[in-house]
Design an enzyme around this catalytic site. Structure first.
Site, PDB file in Angstrom:
ATOM      1  N   GLY A 717       0.800  -1.219   0.000  1.00  0.00           N
ATOM      2  CA  GLY A 717       0.000   0.000   0.000  1.00  0.00           C
ATOM      3  C   GLY A 717       0.828   1.262   0.000  1.00  0.00           C
ATOM      4  CD  GLU A 753       2.241  -9.333   1.281  1.00  0.00           C
ATOM      5  OE1 GLU A 753       2.247 -10.535   1.527  1.00  0.00           O
ATOM      6  OE2 GLU A 753       1.188  -8.656   1.191  1.00  0.00           O
ATOM      7  N   PRO A 754       5.274  -4.531  -1.104  1.00  0.00           N
ATOM      8  CG  PRO A 754       7.284  -3.563  -1.766  1.00  0.00           C
ATOM      9  CD  PRO A 754       6.702  -4.573  -0.808  1.00  0.00           C
ATOM     10  N   GLY A 755       3.660  -3.356  -4.088  1.00  0.00           N
ATOM     11  CA  GLY A 755       3.338  -3.749  -5.458  1.00  0.00           C
ATOM     12  C   GLY A 755       3.475  -2.521  -6.341  1.00  0.00           C
ATOM     13  NE  ARG A 756      -0.715   3.007  -8.437  1.00  0.00           N
ATOM     14  CZ  ARG A 756      -0.600   4.286  -8.127  1.00  0.00           C
ATOM     15  NH1 ARG A 756      -0.455   4.660  -6.877  1.00  0.00           N
ATOM     16  NH2 ARG A 756      -0.654   5.206  -9.059  1.00  0.00           N
ATOM     17  CE1 TYR A 796      -9.633   0.494  -7.630  1.00  0.00           C
ATOM     18  CE2 TYR A 796      -7.590   0.895  -8.802  1.00  0.00           C
ATOM     19  CZ  TYR A 796      -8.459   0.026  -8.188  1.00  0.00           C
ATOM     20  OH  TYR A 796      -8.145  -1.304  -8.112  1.00  0.00           O
ATOM     21  CB  CYS A 823     -19.887   1.914 -26.309  1.00  0.00           C
ATOM     22  SG  CYS A 823     -19.460   2.166 -28.020  1.00  0.00           S
TER      23      CYS A 823
END
Ligand code: ADP
Ligand code: ASP
Ligand code: MG
Length: 871
Positions: A717, A753-756, A796, A823
């Site tokens: 996070g 646990e970093p991701g982004r 988001y 669309c």
């Protein structure tokens, strides 16, 4: 409104020369260096042909000490001690300014002695308090006049009390008459001419006036601004300039919110509202006099006179409707009054309010219902102490039940046409959801929306709310007609200036790739590497890092990240299969509501499994028998940049609720399952270091009661700021905060646990403009990348910087909506963006698309999403 100094009149014609009022606050008058700045500013105005009246505050901190003299009524020794400190401070200033003639200073110091010794001190009488408080400005103005004269800038000392005559307000009590007085003013040509005949530069005292009996009265704390405004109105000045320690009025208190934006222009009403609701930079009562006299007001920084400040005047043309500021006031007292069937009772409100009137208390906010009226008392307008409250309550109980709620804080959003902005405030309102909100009030002038909450939570909420307002485009910081740079940009540039993004330097390569094909994701491996290395270096106390591969599972990125020593955290068999192809990487399986078989398959592959529910142990306990597992807990609240990324709290499907922990432990023991570690991940996009420290401490204290636990996994996070002026996550501070907890709980291994965080900035999405369109005022720029390639803006409300890559250096003059070919009305990549004139074939770059871009892409509308390329 422009504060123009062009076309200076001749100095020889001094009676006709326009007046400028310059007010300098406490910190602006407290050192010789600042007085040199004051001299330079005053000299500048003089050479432009202006007559100058300087209004000064007391040296910083002196008014507090003078007030303390009054509070030490019964303690003569304490009074003598404070007097000596005040004296010493002014003696030191006298020496620092290298003044020679002691007599003027001596005069006021003797007056201080006399007042301290005076028997009236023991009675603490209001006239005595007013005289004592006035001494601060009398002393500072005396020193200032002497210093300017020493610098060959002839200045005259003006006694403010001679020219400002206070009038009692209706129902004002004695406290208000002496310590929070008001002065009716209107332009007075005779006064202006009389002054001009005596000289061209004057110094007078802020904060004071006289009453009809000739006594000294005080204009309320912070009231020197109001003195300047009174003199500005009397002189019909060209401008009143408030010189202080910040460049202007900001969209929030910049000491609390470094990201607050300078408000370049405000109309009187908005400035009034921001000041009244807590922005201490202007005294609330200083707007009215200048507004009535149509004198513009400016706010400037004494230390950085070249910074453009805030200009306050008539209506600001061409401004977008926007929340302008968020302010907060502490020390609010709420009085809740209950009466059964209040509306049926003729005169109930009149009866109640009569008591407030009798006690001279002015009410700020009011909330009503069938049986309850709740009002707020603002301490800046009232003397609200326990004596006053108990006598008020004693009277009120005769007509109703009374409850006092204190200390509270009022958090206010200010902006013209507040009601038309409500649809953009959902995120802000959600933030108040978990809090106790005692009162909500929407001003009938449609300028503000106020929430009264417990005082303890307000300071933490304001920065978050400010960021949410920008994110929701309720605060339109792109609008240069109103918003200037952030406080951080103005004062901390160099320190916090983010490096230019990698894609600027690789523009030619990116243009080449775009010519080959669009839409296209492009990843820069060097950026991924740098981010991962910096994290390991600055947060060294983490024992094992895992990359959450759902953010971006491109094999080249996975290999790079694993080579840097990161394990790979997977949430599905698809992910673990891809991760298994990366040699040497340790894996984790952290699923949510996964089918039974997946857990068994993971255990067979010896991939550590994380459970976050009772169900697997309760229903399929034997599957786990003899194994070690990890347990994901929900610590009760979610965090993050949007509701949809919060993964804690009852409304989130993740994690075991803490009240089910005993049952989980029982089932684990029953099935011979060892809990090796605890895990929590409460949301994403978090920039506040304290969050992980809290999580770590909470997990550690729970783990202490579970002997088998030896690992604490504090999740990820870690936020990546979307906009250039947002502060990045302070990694060093994060490292220090975690190390502190670790020293208290050395028995546990720390995992994260970093991701982004590792990949977001490393990716961009290139798209080509397909068509443009205009509908009324709204202009659309369409491109070949849509929500099927990048869903974050739709899902988001995420903000991604978007630039026209071919025209990076051209001025961004056009306000547009940037949309894709899908669309869906929600297929908007960026709304209200500024681009240079943009047409078909131009290449757009959508920044920060390395995380949850390609990973979340779909074939919706049977359109191929953007392909991926690694540089
Ligand atoms: P002075 O002594 O010069 O009168 P003040 O301390 O009264 O100065 O006012 C300036 C201070 O007001 C700033 O340093 C800042 O901390 C505070 N402040 C609170 N809200 C705001 C705001 N919205 N914009 C600017 N300053 C603010
Ligand atoms: N010196 C006074 C105070 O501190 C007035 C002012 O500075 O505006 O409140
Ligand atoms: Mg002030």
């Amino acid at each position: 409104m422009a504060v123009s100094l062009a076309g200076s009149p001749s100095m020889s014609n001094s009676t006709a020369a326009p007046w400028i009022v310059l007010k300098f606050g406490g910190t602006s008058v407290s050192t010789r260096a600042r007085w040199d700045k004051i001299a330079a500013i005053a000299r500048g105005r003089r050479t432009q042909g202006r007559q100058v009246l300087i209004v000064v505050s007391a040296l910083s901190g002196i008014t507090d000490q003078l007030k303390a003299l009054g509070d030490a009524q019964a303690d003569a020794a304490r009074r003598a001690e404070i007097r000596d400190q005040i004296r010493a401070r002014h003696e030191a200033m006298f020496a620092e300014l290298e003044l020679v003639d002691r007599a003027p200073l001596q005069y006021w110091l003797e007056r201080l002695d006399a007042l301290v010794a005076n028997v009236r001190a023991d009675a603490g009488g209001l006239p005595w308090q007013a005289e004592v408080l006035a001494l601060g400005e009398q002393l500072s103005s005396t020193l200032g006049v002497a210093y300017l004269n020493r610098l060959d800038l002839p200045a005259h000392w003006l006694d403010a009390r001679q020219h400002l005559l206070a009038q009692p307000m209706p129902n004002q009590n004695a406290w208000g008459r002496y310590l929070s007085a008001s002065v009716p003013t209107a332009p007075d040509a005779a006064f202006a001419q009389g002054l001009a005949a005596r000289g061209t530069l004057f110094i007078t005292q802020g904060f004071m006036a006289r009453n009809a009996a000739g006594e000294t009265v005080i204009l309320g704390r912070g009231g020197s601004d109001t003195s300047a405004s009174y003199f500005g109105a009397l002189l019909k000045a060209e401008v009143v300039e408030i010189w202080t320690d910040v460049a202007g009025m900001f969209s929030a208190n910049p000491r609390q919110v470094p990201n607050a934006r300078l408000l370049a222009r405000l109309d009187y009403e908005e400035a009034q509202e921001i000041a009244t609701t807590g922005a201490k930079v202007l005294h609330p009562r200083c707007i009215n006099p200048v507004r009535e006299a149509r004198v513009p007001l400016a706010i400037r920084d004494t230390n950085f006179p070249d910074l453009a400040g805030t200009e306050i005047g008539g209506a600001v043309p061409d401004a977008a409707r926007s929340v302008k500021a968020i302010s907060s006031r502490a020390g609010i007292t709420l009085i809740a009054m209950e009466s059964i069937g209040m509306w049926q009772q003729v005169g109930f409100l009149a009866d109640v309010f009569e008591h407030f009137k009798r006690h001279g208390l002015s009410i700020d906010l009011v909330g009503t219902s069938e049986t309850n009226v709740t009002v707020s008392l603002d301490p800046t307008e009232n003397l609200v102490n326990s004596d006053v409250l108990s006598t008020l309550c004693a009277d009120l109980v005769k007509v109703c039940r009374v409850k006092v709620i204190a200390p509270c804080a009022a958090i206010t959003l200010v902006g013209r046409g507040m009601r038309s902005l409500l649809h953009k405030l959902s995120g802000v309102l959600a933030e108040f959801g978990p809090q106790r909100v005692h009162l909500i009030s929407q001003s009938s002038n449609n300028l503000n929306l106020t929430f009264v909450v417990d005082e303890a939570i307000a300071a933490d909420m304001v920065p978050t709310l400010h960021a949410l307002l920008i994110r929701a485009e309720a605060m339109r910081v792109e609008d240069r007609a109103i918003f200037g740079p952030s406080w951080r940009e103005l004062y901390q540039s160099g320190q916090a200036e983010p490096a230019a993004p990698w894609w600027r330097a690789r523009r030619a390569d990116l243009m080449r790739l775009a010519r080959e094909a669009t839409p296209r994701y492009v990843y820069d491996l060097a950026t991924v590497r740098a981010r991962a290395q910096a994290l390991k270096r600055d947060v060294a106390c983490v024992d094992r890092w895992f990359y959450a591969i759902k953010a971006n599972a491109h094999p080249v990125l996975l290999r790079e990240i694993a080579a840097l020593g990161f394990g790979l955290e997977c949430v599905s068999p698809g992910e673990w299969e891809r991760a298994a192809g990366i040699a040497g990487a340790a894996l984790l399986f952290t699923p949510n509501f996964a089918p039974r078989k997946e857990y068994g398959d993971a255990l067979v592959r010896k991939i550590p499994v994380t459970l976050d529910n009772l169900h697997p142990l309760a229903q399929w306990g034997a599957d786990f028998s003899g194994h070690e597992i990890f347990l994901r807990l929900d610590l009760g609240t979610g965090r993050g940049h949007h509701d949809k990324v919060k993964t804690g709290g009852a409304k989130s499907k993740f994690g075991l609720a803490l009240d089910e922990l005993p049952e989980f432990l029982r089932l684990a023991a029953l099935h011979d399952v060892r809990i090796a570690g605890l895990h929590a991940h409460l949301g994403s996009g978090i920039l506040d270091v304290a969050h992980w420290k809290d999580v770590y401490v909470q997990l550690a204290s729970i783990a202490e009661k579970i002997p088998s636990v030896h690992v604490l996994n504090i999740g990820g996070g870690l936020g990546v700021p979307a906009r250039a002026d947002e502060a990045p996550l302070d990694r060093v501070a994060l490292g220090a905060a975690l190390a502190e907890v670790k020293s208290a709980y050395p028995q546990f291994e720390l995992w994260a646990e970093p991701g982004r965080y590792l990949v977001a900035d490393a990716g961009v999405l290139l798209a080509r403009v397909t068509q443009t369109k205009r509908k009324g005022e709204v202009r659309y720029v369409g491109c070949d990348a849509g929500m099927n390639s990048l869903i974050r803006p739709a899902l988001y409300e995420a903000w991604h910087e978007i630039v026209n890559l071919a025209r990076l250096d051209e001025a961004a003059t056009e306000l547009v909506q940037i949309v894709g070919p899908i669309c869906e009305s929600g297929d908007v990549l960026g709304s209200n963006r500024r681009l240079p004139p943009t047409g078909e074939g131009d290449v757009l770059l959508i920044a920060q698309a390395g995380a949850y871009g390609a990973a979340m892409a779909s074939h919706y509308n049977l359109r191929e999403p953007a392909a991926e390329v690694v540089l």
